[in-house]
Write a protein that holds these residues in place. Structure first.
Motif, mmCIF file in Angstrom:
data_model
loop_
_atom_site.group_PDB
_atom_site.id
_atom_site.type_symbol
_atom_site.label_atom_id
_atom_site.label_comp_id
_atom_site.label_asym_id
_atom_site.label_seq_id
_atom_site.Cartn_x
_atom_site.Cartn_y
_atom_site.Cartn_z
ATOM 1 N N ALA A 230 0.830 -1.211 0.000
ATOM 2 C CA ALA A 230 0.000 0.000 0.000
ATOM 3 C C ALA A 230 0.860 1.254 0.000
ATOM 4 O O ALA A 230 0.523 2.251 -0.651
ATOM 5 C CB ALA A 230 -0.940 -0.012 1.204
ATOM 6 N N HIS A 231 1.977 1.229 0.722
ATOM 7 C CA HIS A 231 2.879 2.387 0.729
ATOM 8 C C HIS A 231 3.477 2.632 -0.653
ATOM 9 O O HIS A 231 3.582 3.776 -1.106
ATOM 10 C CB HIS A 231 3.991 2.192 1.752
ATOM 11 N N PRO A 292 -12.339 -0.835 3.119
ATOM 12 C CA PRO A 292 -11.196 -0.552 2.243
ATOM 13 C C PRO A 292 -11.582 -0.091 0.838
ATOM 14 O O PRO A 292 -10.746 -0.083 -0.064
ATOM 15 C CB PRO A 292 -10.496 -1.913 2.183
ATOM 16 N N ALA A 293 -12.831 0.307 0.650
ATOM 17 C CA ALA A 293 -13.295 0.650 -0.697
ATOM 18 C C ALA A 293 -12.513 1.819 -1.290
ATOM 19 O O ALA A 293 -12.198 1.823 -2.484
ATOM 20 C CB ALA A 293 -14.789 0.972 -0.673
ATOM 21 N N ALA A 294 -12.183 2.813 -0.466
ATOM 22 C CA ALA A 294 -11.529 4.013 -1.005
ATOM 23 C C ALA A 294 -10.135 3.706 -1.523
ATOM 24 O O ALA A 294 -9.741 4.164 -2.600
ATOM 25 C CB ALA A 294 -11.480 5.101 0.061
ATOM 26 N N ILE A 295 -9.354 2.931 -0.774
ATOM 27 C CA ILE A 295 -7.989 2.661 -1.216
ATOM 28 C C ILE A 295 -7.980 1.794 -2.474
ATOM 29 O O ILE A 295 -7.116 1.944 -3.339
ATOM 30 C CB ILE A 295 -7.146 2.032 -0.087
ATOM 31 N N GLU A 296 -8.961 0.909 -2.598
ATOM 32 C CA GLU A 296 -9.043 0.124 -3.835
ATOM 33 C C GLU A 296 -9.415 1.012 -5.017
ATOM 34 O O GLU A 296 -8.846 0.894 -6.107
ATOM 35 C CB GLU A 296 -10.059 -1.004 -3.684
ATOM 36 N N LEU A 299 -6.147 3.789 -5.301
ATOM 37 C CA LEU A 299 -4.800 3.253 -5.548
ATOM 38 C C LEU A 299 -4.804 1.911 -6.277
ATOM 39 O O LEU A 299 -3.747 1.425 -6.666
ATOM 40 C CB LEU A 299 -4.042 3.073 -4.220
ATOM 41 N N GLY A 300 -5.976 1.306 -6.435
ATOM 42 C CA GLY A 300 -6.016 -0.017 -7.036
ATOM 43 C C GLY A 300 -5.465 -1.092 -6.116
ATOM 44 O O GLY A 300 -5.096 -2.181 -6.562
ATOM 45 N N TRP A 301 -5.417 -0.799 -4.811
ATOM 46 C CA TRP A 301 -4.845 -1.731 -3.836
ATOM 47 C C TRP A 301 -5.958 -2.518 -3.167
ATOM 48 O O TRP A 301 -7.001 -1.981 -2.821
ATOM 49 C CB TRP A 301 -4.078 -0.952 -2.767
ATOM 50 N N ARG A 302 -5.690 -3.790 -2.945
ATOM 51 C CA ARG A 302 -6.549 -4.590 -2.079
ATOM 52 C C ARG A 302 -5.677 -5.646 -1.394
ATOM 53 O O ARG A 302 -4.634 -6.035 -1.918
ATOM 54 C CB ARG A 302 -7.680 -5.266 -2.856
#
Length: 323
Positions: A230-231, A292-296, A299-302
């Motif tokens: 994520a970083h 975690p919806a916002a970071i996905e 950033l496309g992260w999950r």
């Protein structure tokens, strides 16, 4: 891109350093080695420095200038809730003043972005359900308050246009990406269980009368490797757009109870684990799970790792450190 990682010799920081180095990026680590170890930074340059000490902003600026640092990941901070309650001034000095020194150095030397290690502790007591980034922030201890103040500082500096910032609010971090980078601190559920079992004691469970499926507290456990990724994703995103500031949860979106974690560790270790049930700790909510919806979306992260892989990696790292 040259990345400065403060606190890069610590548990989470060392994972980020290794990922960055393996991706071919130039990395320099600043760490006072109060909790980290020099061996964890690998081939990255290590500068021993307390970022909250007098004159640290100037010392950091010299490092940024000498290495041509473009981006900073800031981990260096104190993070024990009980310590923060006993000595709040130390926590404000270390966590708030330390970030202030980092931001002063970044603005002086023209670093373009900062990723800030924040915490779900900024939310305080929650009512249950998935916690979104727009939930009220009402931290219940000095540690959480220092993290919230840090978010405000980064947001305000980013608003001037001096740099871009991303604050990552971690939920419960566990596991190890490599056996030599395990969590050395006995300060969270997973390491407390491993430590108790290793000493032939029963790990304590604080309350089994919560309004949850098995009565024990429910939390969101994210693998440290997912957190490290994520970083890197946050750094990459800030290099490619003009958004001045973001605040994002880092979690799985799945709740796991204390008793489920104990059962998972029992399976990983191949031994039964008997627990000792004691009273609830003051202020412990029944359930805290990230949305975690916002970071996905941003950033496309999950999260990629499972609870089983998280706990198995924690056990492998624990054994590696204690052969």
């Amino acid at each position: 891109m040259t990345v400065l990682v403060t606190g890069g010799a610590g548990y989470i920081g060392a994972h980020v350093v290794r990922l960055l180095v393996r991706s071919g990026r130039d990395v320099v680590v600043v760490d006072d080695l109060s909790t980290g170890t020099a061996e964890r930074v690998g081939g990255a340059e290590l500068v021993r420095l307390d970022v909250a000490a007098p004159g640290s902003a100037e010392a950091l600026a010299r490092v940024l200038r000498r290495r041509g640092v473009t981006d900073v990941v800031h981990f260096a901070a104190r993070k024990r809730v009980d310590e923060s309650v006993a000595d709040p001034l130390r926590y404000y000095q270390q966590n708030v003043d330390g970030l202030g020194a980092v931001l002063r150095a970044c603005t002086a030397e023209g670093a373009r972005s900062v990723v800030f290690s924040s915490s779900a502790a900024v939310y305080g007591d929650v009512a249950g359900g998935l916690v979104r980034e727009d939930a009220p922030t009402a931290p219940v201890n000095p540690y959480g308050r220092t993290k919230l103040v840090g978010e405000w500082m980064l947001r305000d500096v980013a608003a001037t246009g001096a740099l871009r910032g991303t604050a990552l609010r971690y939920f419960n971090v566990a596991g190890a990406g490599w056996p030599d980078l395990g969590d050395p601190a006995v300060a969270n559920l997973v390491t407390r269980v491993l430590d108790a079992v290793g000493r032939g004691e029963r790990p304590r469970v604080f309350g089994t009368d919560f309004a949850t499926a098995d009565g024990s507290g429910v939390r969101d456990y994210v693998h440290v490797m997912d957190l490290a990724r994520a970083h890197v994703a946050a750094l990459d995103a800030m290099a490619g757009d003009a958004e001045p500031y973001r605040c994002l949860n880092v979690g799985t979106g799945t709740g796991t109870s204390v008793l489920q974690v104990v059962a998972g560790l029992s399976a990983a270790m191949g031994v039964p684990i008997a627990t000792e049930v004691v009273g609830r700790r003051a202020g412990d909510p029944a359930e805290v799970v990230a949305d975690p919806a916002a970071i996905e979306r941003v950033l496309g992260w999950r999260a990629e790792e499972t609870l089983a892989s998280t706990l198995a990696s924690a056990w492998d790292a624990w054994r590696h450190a204690r052969p």
